[in-house]
Design a protein around this motif. Structure first.
Motif, PDB file in Angstrom:
ATOM      1  N   ASP A  44       0.828  -1.211   0.000  1.00 33.70           N
ATOM      2  CA  ASP A  44       0.000   0.000   0.000  1.00 33.70           C
ATOM      3  C   ASP A  44       0.861   1.258   0.000  1.00 33.70           C
ATOM      4  O   ASP A  44       0.535   2.255  -0.664  1.00 33.70           O
ATOM      5  N   MET A  45       1.959   1.223   0.738  1.00 30.84           N
ATOM      6  CA  MET A  45       2.858   2.371   0.769  1.00 30.84           C
ATOM      7  C   MET A  45       3.483   2.597  -0.604  1.00 30.84           C
ATOM      8  O   MET A  45       3.599   3.734  -1.077  1.00 30.84           O
ATOM      9  N   VAL A  46       3.889   1.520  -1.259  1.00 30.46           N
ATOM     10  CA  VAL A  46       4.469   1.632  -2.599  1.00 30.46           C
ATOM     11  C   VAL A  46       3.429   2.175  -3.575  1.00 30.46           C
ATOM     12  O   VAL A  46       3.712   3.077  -4.383  1.00 30.46           O
ATOM     13  N   ARG A  47       2.232   1.651  -3.523  1.00 33.72           N
ATOM     14  CA  ARG A  47       1.190   2.089  -4.456  1.00 33.72           C
ATOM     15  C   ARG A  47       0.810   3.554  -4.220  1.00 33.72           C
ATOM     16  O   ARG A  47       0.410   4.253  -5.157  1.00 33.72           O
ATOM     17  N   HIS A  48       0.925   4.021  -2.995  1.00 39.11           N
ATOM     18  CA  HIS A  48       0.679   5.440  -2.734  1.00 39.11           C
ATOM     19  C   HIS A  48       1.597   6.309  -3.580  1.00 39.11           C
ATOM     20  O   HIS A  48       1.193   7.386  -4.059  1.00 39.11           O
TER      21      HIS A  48
END
Length: 512
Positions: free
Chosen positions: A356-360
């Protein structure tokens, strides 16, 4: 099976396009004390790091929120500090707390690297290049910070003990908290130093370790901070990952190599996550959603009007340090060393998964708009001060007041206007990556995990000189399993063969 020559040829071919971007491996000289403070100094720091004696009420240690078994954090978005009981995600509010810690507990891996010239998510402790303070450091303590601190890591250890919500406790509970409330920081440090001096086991160690200490009366808190910094430099050094093996010339898998190429190429991750620590040590606004109570910053008073609490709920990050509009909602670029171990992610732990952090990062503004706030650890009992002629006492909030109190954790994100302020400050450009490319980057990020860092519970001492139970609590069976990893040096390319111990069900030794 490919021959060594074939592997070397393949590696040489794929290196060509981005070899110039890859950092040099970390070396001893990259760390304070050249990576080797005296064993006596670091051992003293070890005891202090795990000893609740440094907290106002003697009930929380540095390691309570920086657990060597939990990625040197505590596994939650926002910690329960002073007044809590237990460790990690199981920590609860035993005696009641005034609130939750407003930012995520920062990982400590390689925190002793010389490249760090500032500390905290907003860099509010940093080298003073203008020469305005005798300590040569800019900090919240201003002129009260003592001279002679050798580095920012030593200076950093001076501050958690002053935080009412982290370690100091509340006014009326202990003399340290009283001194902090009066902004007499030197007195708070003096009281802590006197505590240590009164403990024979500590007094003897200080006299042995420091040349400028002849008797216990000479002990200052900056001596303790120096020892803690020395311990952190040694204990949390971490440079035996598959990525380090790659820097030394060993190959990764095809997927990992593809992820590395994206990281240093198309995805532009390395524009901020650069160097051997995978951070540029700068501050950037990337529209991470705000959860939690904020830092009592900003001009918005809507929460105060609604709740009756004189509290501002924004966390404006680096702006509160510099006053520069370009720094609004900017936070430190975190090191990605052991990033798979250090969740939740973001300066406030807003993202529960690394993916999720990467996709942000693919579209930060869109991610902010669609974000559903993470569930924070429950605060079972919240207390507030009640002042009378007899002094200060504390009582639990009534159910009605508690309802409006809890709104602070979601107030900013629930406000379209405040959310849009974060979005307007964003400086992270969108990047178009396929699902396969995201998977490859995640595979590369896993190579940043040092297998010896997965669980360093062997660092927890059996006992400390104060006689208080060390925190976090020990599980001796688990420690026997993981002790073999102490100082382990994985052979390049063979890190996946090392065990991955995990400590669970550790005894709660918290005292109040």
């Amino acid at each position: 099976m490919r021959s060594p020559l074939t592997i070397a040829l393949l590696l040489t071919t794929c290196i060509g396009a981005y070899a110039a971007d890859l950092p040099d491996p970390l070396e001893d000289r990259d760390f304070l004390w050249n990576g080797a403070p005296s064993p006596e100094l670091s051992e003293l720091g070890r005891s202090l790091f795990f000893d609740p004696i440094l907290s106002g009420n003697r009930n929380i240690a540095c390691a309570t929120c920086h657990d060597p078994a939990l990625g040197t954090g505590d596994g939650v978005s926002l910690s329960i500090g002073e007044g809590g009981s237990g460790f990690g995600p199981e920590r609860v509010t035993q005696d009641g707390v005034i609130g939750r810690v407003p930012r995520n507990a920062q990982p400590l891996y390689n925190i002793g690297a010389r490249a760090y010239t500032s500390m905290f998510h907003d860099g509010r402790l940093e080298l003073d290049h203008m020469g305005g303070f005798p300590s040569r450091l800019r900090s919240p303590a201003k002129e009260q910070l003592p001279e002679g601190l050798d580095n920012v890591l030593t200076a950093q250890a001076m501050f958690p003990v002053l935080s009412a919500i982290e370690m100091a406790g509340q006014p009326g509970e202990n003399p340290i908290a009283d001194a902090v409330a009066e902004r007499n920081l030197r007195q708070a440090w003096r009281i802590l130093a006197d505590r240590l001096a009164a403990i024979p086991g500590y007094a003897q160690q200080f006299v042995t370790v420091f040349n400028d200490i002849e008797t216990a009366d000479d002990i200052r808190f900056d001596h303790a901070a120096t020892a803690i910094a020395a311990f952190e430099t040694v204990a949390f050094r971490s440079d035996w990952s598959r990525f380090d093996a790659r820097l030394a010339g060993w190959p990764m898998t095809t997927t990992e190599e593809a992820g590395l190429k994206l990281f240093y190429g198309k995805a532009e991750c390395s524009s901020c996550h650069s160097g051997p620590l995978l951070t540029d040590h700068e501050f950037h606004a990337i529209a991470v959603p705000q959860i939690g109570p904020g830092k009592d910053q900003g001009s918005d008073g809507s929460y105060a009007v609604h709740s009756g609490y004189p509290h501002r709920v924004e966390d404006q990050g680096r702006f509160n340090v510099t006053g520069e509009e370009a720094d609004l909602f900017a936070f430190r670029t975190p090191s990605l060393r052991n990033v798979a171990l250090t969740g939740p992610w973001g300066h406030n732990g807003a993202f529960a998964s690394l993916e999720d952090m990467v996709r942000h990062h693919l579209d930060a503004v869109a991610s902010l708009a669609s974000y559903i706030p993470a569930e924070l650890p429950a605060l079972d009992t919240v207390i507030q001060p009640v002042r009378s002629r007899a002094g200060v006492s504390y009582q639990a909030l009534s159910p009605m007041k508690r309802g409006t109190y809890d709104l602070r954790d979601i107030w900013v994100h629930s406000s379209e206007r405040l959310r849009n302020e974060i979005a307007r400050a964003n400086t992270l450009a969108p990047v178009d990556l396929s699902e396969e490319e995201v998977s490859r980057i995640l595979a590369f990020l896993e190579t940043l995990t040092d297998p010896t860092a997965i669980d360093r519970s062997y660092l927890v001492p059996t006992a400390v000189p104060s006689g208080l139970p060390p925190q976090p609590g020990r599980d001796d069976a688990c420690l026997r399993d993981s002790h073999s990893l102490a100082g382990a040096k994985a052979l390049p390319g063979e890190a996946e063969d090392l065990p991955e111990p995990r400590c669970v069900g550790r005894e709660d030794n918290t005292q109040h």
